[in-house]
Design a protein around this motif. Structure first.
Motif, PDB file in Angstrom:
ATOM      1  N   ARG A 198       9.130  -2.571  52.969  1.00 28.21           N
ATOM      2  CA  ARG A 198       7.732  -2.994  52.954  1.00 28.21           C
ATOM      3  C   ARG A 198       6.982  -2.182  51.901  1.00 28.21           C
ATOM      4  NH1 ARG A 198       5.887  -5.978  57.181  1.00 28.21           N
ATOM      5  NH2 ARG A 198       3.781  -5.155  56.917  1.00 28.21           N
ATOM      6  N   LEU A 199       6.492  -2.856  50.910  1.00 26.33           N
ATOM      7  CA  LEU A 199       5.776  -2.179  49.837  1.00 26.33           C
ATOM      8  C   LEU A 199       4.474  -1.599  50.364  1.00 26.33           C
ATOM      9  CD1 LEU A 199       5.286  -3.383  46.207  1.00 26.33           C
ATOM     10  CD2 LEU A 199       3.309  -2.656  47.529  1.00 26.33           C
ATOM     11  N   GLN A 200       4.291  -0.323  50.169  1.00 24.54           N
ATOM     12  CA  GLN A 200       3.030   0.324  50.521  1.00 24.54           C
ATOM     13  C   GLN A 200       2.159   0.381  49.279  1.00 24.54           C
ATOM     14  OE1 GLN A 200       2.171   1.280  53.687  1.00 24.54           O
ATOM     15  NE2 GLN A 200       4.114   0.347  54.301  1.00 24.54           N
ATOM     16  N   PHE A 201       0.981  -0.244  49.365  1.00 28.08           N
ATOM     17  CA  PHE A 201       0.127  -0.279  48.184  1.00 28.08           C
ATOM     18  C   PHE A 201      -0.346   1.126  47.844  1.00 28.08           C
ATOM     19  CE2 PHE A 201      -3.662  -1.446  45.681  1.00 28.08           C
ATOM     20  CZ  PHE A 201      -3.064  -2.346  44.820  1.00 28.08           C
ATOM     21  N   LEU A 202      -0.701   1.314  46.581  1.00 26.61           N
ATOM     22  CA  LEU A 202      -1.105   2.626  46.087  1.00 26.61           C
ATOM     23  C   LEU A 202      -2.331   3.139  46.834  1.00 26.61           C
ATOM     24  CD1 LEU A 202      -0.843   1.803  42.275  1.00 26.61           C
ATOM     25  CD2 LEU A 202       0.950   2.415  43.866  1.00 26.61           C
ATOM     26  N   LEU A 203      -2.549   4.422  46.712  1.00 31.81           N
ATOM     27  CA  LEU A 203      -3.712   5.022  47.354  1.00 31.81           C
ATOM     28  C   LEU A 203      -4.995   4.765  46.582  1.00 31.81           C
ATOM     29  CD1 LEU A 203      -2.138   8.424  48.444  1.00 31.81           C
ATOM     30  CD2 LEU A 203      -2.513   6.371  49.811  1.00 31.81           C
ATOM     31  N   VAL A 204      -4.974   3.747  45.735  1.00 28.50           N
ATOM     32  CA  VAL A 204      -6.175   3.383  44.972  1.00 28.50           C
ATOM     33  C   VAL A 204      -7.241   2.879  45.927  1.00 28.50           C
ATOM     34  CG1 VAL A 204      -7.096   1.888  43.163  1.00 28.50           C
ATOM     35  CG2 VAL A 204      -4.767   2.783  42.980  1.00 28.50           C
ATOM     36  N   VAL A 205      -6.844   1.975  46.818  1.00 28.30           N
ATOM     37  CA  VAL A 205      -7.751   1.414  47.823  1.00 28.30           C
ATOM     38  C   VAL A 205      -6.979   1.229  49.122  1.00 28.30           C
ATOM     39  CG1 VAL A 205      -9.188   0.196  46.134  1.00 28.30           C
ATOM     40  CG2 VAL A 205      -7.197  -0.946  47.103  1.00 28.30           C
ATOM     41  N   GLN A 206      -7.708   1.043  50.221  1.00 29.43           N
ATOM     42  CA  GLN A 206      -7.092   0.768  51.502  1.00 29.43           C
ATOM     43  C   GLN A 206      -6.939  -0.742  51.661  1.00 29.43           C
ATOM     44  OE1 GLN A 206      -5.966   3.023  53.763  1.00 29.43           O
ATOM     45  NE2 GLN A 206      -6.476   4.622  52.271  1.00 29.43           N
ATOM     46  N   THR A 207      -5.714  -1.216  51.910  1.00 29.32           N
ATOM     47  CA  THR A 207      -5.472  -2.642  52.063  1.00 29.32           C
ATOM     48  C   THR A 207      -4.176  -2.870  52.833  1.00 29.32           C
ATOM     49  OG1 THR A 207      -5.186  -4.758  50.895  1.00 29.32           O
ATOM     50  CG2 THR A 207      -4.239  -2.797  49.865  1.00 29.32           C
ATOM     51  N   THR A 208      -4.107  -3.998  53.504  1.00 28.06           N
ATOM     52  CA  THR A 208      -2.880  -4.403  54.179  1.00 28.06           C
ATOM     53  C   THR A 208      -2.107  -5.418  53.343  1.00 28.06           C
ATOM     54  OG1 THR A 208      -4.062  -6.146  55.382  1.00 28.06           O
ATOM     55  CG2 THR A 208      -3.866  -3.997  56.466  1.00 28.06           C
ATOM     56  N   LEU A 209      -2.654  -5.819  52.205  1.00 31.59           N
ATOM     57  CA  LEU A 209      -1.992  -6.789  51.340  1.00 31.59           C
ATOM     58  C   LEU A 209      -0.812  -6.139  50.632  1.00 31.59           C
ATOM     59  CD1 LEU A 209      -5.074  -8.610  49.767  1.00 31.59           C
ATOM     60  CD2 LEU A 209      -3.586  -9.423  51.603  1.00 31.59           C
ATOM     61  N   ARG A 210       0.220  -6.930  50.365  1.00 34.57           N
ATOM     62  CA  ARG A 210       1.434  -6.442  49.709  1.00 34.57           C
ATOM     63  C   ARG A 210       1.815  -7.389  48.586  1.00 34.57           C
ATOM     64  NH1 ARG A 210       4.875  -7.244  54.492  1.00 34.57           N
ATOM     65  NH2 ARG A 210       6.575  -7.052  53.005  1.00 34.57           N
ATOM     66  N   PRO A 211       1.306  -7.168  47.381  1.00 36.78           N
ATOM     67  CA  PRO A 211       1.755  -7.985  46.239  1.00 36.78           C
ATOM     68  C   PRO A 211       3.258  -7.814  46.049  1.00 36.78           C
ATOM     69  CG  PRO A 211      -0.152  -6.639  45.667  1.00 36.78           C
ATOM     70  CD  PRO A 211       0.343  -6.151  46.986  1.00 36.78           C
ATOM     71  N   ASP A 212       3.891  -8.807  45.431  1.00 35.58           N
ATOM     72  CA  ASP A 212       5.338  -8.729  45.240  1.00 35.58           C
ATOM     73  C   ASP A 212       5.741  -7.662  44.231  1.00 35.58           C
ATOM     74  OD1 ASP A 212       6.373 -10.706  47.041  1.00 35.58           O
ATOM     75  OD2 ASP A 212       5.440 -12.208  45.776  1.00 35.58           O
ATOM     76  N   ALA A 213       4.906  -7.431  43.235  1.00 30.67           N
ATOM     77  CA  ALA A 213       5.200  -6.388  42.245  1.00 30.67           C
ATOM     78  C   ALA A 213       3.891  -5.759  41.784  1.00 30.67           C
ATOM     79  CB  ALA A 213       5.955  -6.964  41.051  1.00 30.67           C
ATOM     80  N   VAL A 214       3.932  -4.456  41.611  1.00 33.74           N
ATOM     81  CA  VAL A 214       2.763  -3.723  41.131  1.00 33.74           C
ATOM     82  C   VAL A 214       3.217  -2.785  40.021  1.00 33.74           C
ATOM     83  CG1 VAL A 214       0.873  -2.165  41.720  1.00 33.74           C
ATOM     84  CG2 VAL A 214       1.728  -3.769  43.441  1.00 33.74           C
ATOM     85  N   LEU A 215       2.580  -2.886  38.877  1.00 38.64           N
ATOM     86  CA  LEU A 215       2.786  -1.936  37.784  1.00 38.64           C
ATOM     87  C   LEU A 215       1.485  -1.190  37.578  1.00 38.64           C
ATOM     88  CD1 LEU A 215       4.306  -4.866  36.720  1.00 38.64           C
ATOM     89  CD2 LEU A 215       5.265  -3.157  35.184  1.00 38.64           C
ATOM     90  N   TRP A 216       1.574   0.126  37.417  1.00 33.27           N
ATOM     91  CA  TRP A 216       0.346   0.880  37.259  1.00 33.27           C
ATOM     92  C   TRP A 216       0.568   2.109  36.378  1.00 33.27           C
ATOM     93  CZ3 TRP A 216       3.676   1.611  41.223  1.00 33.27           C
ATOM     94  CH2 TRP A 216       3.960   2.913  41.604  1.00 33.27           C
ATOM     95  N   SER A 217      -0.527   2.520  35.777  1.00 35.24           N
ATOM     96  CA  SER A 217      -0.562   3.756  35.007  1.00 35.24           C
ATOM     97  C   SER A 217      -1.705   4.596  35.574  1.00 35.24           C
ATOM     98  CB  SER A 217      -0.799   3.484  33.518  1.00 35.24           C
ATOM     99  OG  SER A 217      -1.046   4.696  32.821  1.00 35.24           O
ATOM    100  N   GLU A 218      -1.344   5.622  36.312  1.00 38.15           N
ATOM    101  CA  GLU A 218      -2.372   6.465  36.931  1.00 38.15           C
ATOM    102  C   GLU A 218      -3.171   7.209  35.875  1.00 38.15           C
ATOM    103  OE1 GLU A 218      -2.747   9.595  40.664  1.00 38.15           O
ATOM    104  OE2 GLU A 218      -0.815   8.723  40.098  1.00 38.15           O
ATOM    105  N   GLU A 219      -2.501   7.623  34.816  1.00 36.07           N
ATOM    106  CA  GLU A 219      -3.170   8.345  33.740  1.00 36.07           C
ATOM    107  C   GLU A 219      -4.257   7.499  33.084  1.00 36.07           C
ATOM    108  OE1 GLU A 219      -1.891  10.794  29.704  1.00 36.07           O
ATOM    109  OE2 GLU A 219      -0.660   9.107  30.382  1.00 36.07           O
ATOM    110  N   ALA A 220      -3.939   6.229  32.824  1.00 38.92           N
ATOM    111  CA  ALA A 220      -4.898   5.338  32.167  1.00 38.92           C
ATOM    112  C   ALA A 220      -5.747   4.546  33.159  1.00 38.92           C
ATOM    113  CB  ALA A 220      -4.155   4.372  31.255  1.00 38.92           C
ATOM    114  N   LYS A 221      -5.420   4.647  34.459  1.00 40.03           N
ATOM    115  CA  LYS A 221      -6.126   3.916  35.521  1.00 40.03           C
ATOM    116  C   LYS A 221      -6.100   2.410  35.241  1.00 40.03           C
ATOM    117  CE  LYS A 221      -9.318   5.751  37.924  1.00 40.03           C
ATOM    118  NZ  LYS A 221     -10.594   6.274  38.468  1.00 40.03           N
ATOM    119  N   LYS A 222      -4.893   1.898  35.100  1.00 41.17           N
ATOM    120  CA  LYS A 222      -4.675   0.466  34.880  1.00 41.17           C
ATOM    121  C   LYS A 222      -3.627  -0.021  35.871  1.00 41.17           C
ATOM    122  CE  LYS A 222      -5.601   1.109  29.952  1.00 41.17           C
ATOM    123  NZ  LYS A 222      -6.968   0.587  29.970  1.00 41.17           N
TER     124      LYS A 222
END
Length: 214
Positions: free
Chosen positions: A85-109
């Motif tokens: 079960r994909l746990q979404f990033l700590l960016v926001v609180q959500t129960t949604l689980r997208p199939d794929a997430v790509l992120w750059s914490e340094e660039a906030k994207k």
């Protein structure tokens, strides 16, 4: 056929559609991972721009720069909702689980990708439904100062990928032969999985197995 391959509640409850979905998602995830690991040039790739001019005139020397979303940051991480079960990033609180997430914490994207494997005639409805489903999450990420993009993509269960797949791959930076191969493989995987499900439509109990059911 539409009921068996995309509308049967029993098949849904038994995980048949999820199994097919995850096989297609695995193909996409492998391509995304290859692209994520590449070294990205921040200013894009320069390609010649062809201009048509009148006879006797000199063509302008212009260059078109092709950029994609991954070039907006130097390093990316990725999570895919496969097996765990994909746990979404700590960016926001959500129960949604997208199939794929790509992120750059340094660039906030952050890039969200949501795959659906519907009956072909339902691709447009699936796109609109998933777009609406993730809009609040998208806005919440932006509200936290992140640049965020959402890509709902559809691969028809009979093996016909929608244009949304091509658009997403282009935006990520998968181009030309590699993009064509990925789209083809996703379509073929969906078709083979649907054929396997169809051949077992009379079986009340179901569990993937054998060469095609791994």
């Amino acid at each position: 056929m539409a009921h068996i391959l995309s509308g049967c509640r029993t098949a849904l409850a038994q995980g048949r559609y999820r199994w097919r979905h995850d096989k297609v998602l695995t193909i996409l995830a492998n391509t995304l991972e290859q692209e994520r690991r590449k070294k990205h040039q921040p200013h894009g790739r320069a390609i010649p721009s062809i201009k048509f001019v009148r006879a006797g005139q000199k063509p302008p020397t212009t260059v078109t720069t092709r950029t994609n979303l991954l070039q907006k940051a130097q390093s990316w991480e990725m999570k895919v909702d496969l097996r765990e079960r994909l746990q979404f990033l700590l960016v926001v609180q959500t129960t949604l689980r997208p199939d794929a997430v790509l992120w750059s914490e340094e660039a906030k994207k952050i890039i969200l990708i949501e795959l659906t494997v519907p009956w072909e005639e339902g691709c447009e409805q699936a796109f609109e439904r998933k777009s609406a489903k993730y809009q609040d999450l998208l806005q919440d990420c932006r509200g936290k100062g992140w640049q965020a993009w959402l890509f709902p993509v559809e691969v028809g269960c009979r093996g016909f990928p929608a244009q949304s797949v091509w658009r997403m791959l282009t935006a990520i930076g998968v181009m030309e032969r590699e993009r064509k191969m990925t789209v083809r493989r996703m379509g073929e995987t969906a078709e083979r999985a649907s054929c396997w499900l169809w051949s077992r439509r009379e079986q009340l109990s179901w569990k993937p197995g054998g060469v095609d059911g791994q």
